[in-house]
Design a protein around this motif. Sequence first.
Motif: not given
Lengths: 109, 113
Positions: A96-109, B41-49
Amino acid sequence: SQQGEEDPQALSIQEGENATMNCSYKTSINNLQWYRQNSGRGLVHLILIRSNEREKHSGRLRVTLDTSKKSSSLLITASRAADTASYFCALNRDDKIIFGKGTRLHILP
Amino acid sequence: GAGVSQTPSNKVTEKGKYVELRCDPISGHTALYWYRQSLGQGPEFLIYFQGTGAADDSGLPNDRFFAVRPEGSVSTLKIQRTERGDSAVYLCASSSHDRGEQFFGPGTRLTVL
């Protein structure tokens, strides 16, 4: 939770400054990846660091991994307006590859 | 093709309807992943082939969701009896092996009215 937790959730910096984002996790991993997502677009792979690696560079990006602390950091040096995006760490464990919720980065001019 | 493609780019349907979302991976990539992403939100895993078989479908939220990849290339994500909560961007990614860099498609934005 199997996902990584990015910190901070949001970050605003001046153009030219360096940006640092962190990712902490709780499980063992095979590798850790960082992705970027511009508003309204798909995700783009930035860098992959394996569990036996400690640091990796790619252009203006530097990623570190500390498996004893279960944490990773992404450093973007000399930031540009085009770096404005959301950044996600993705944990690779088993198949599996599981993603986090992320960091929103904003670069100010 | 040069990258992962997904069709349609947008799909609006009514609650209770059936939808199919298609993913064309990069030629030769054996691993294919489906995710869904809600706003902020971040991508939520569903399925892997891996090839034709689903190596891990533990992320599918319930039995209304099903995905196939009959010839080890194109994949279809099928959602039955859609609900408003299914509204999200559905992302597909492919990889040349199961633990490496993933290449993402642009996504299908599903809206259930």
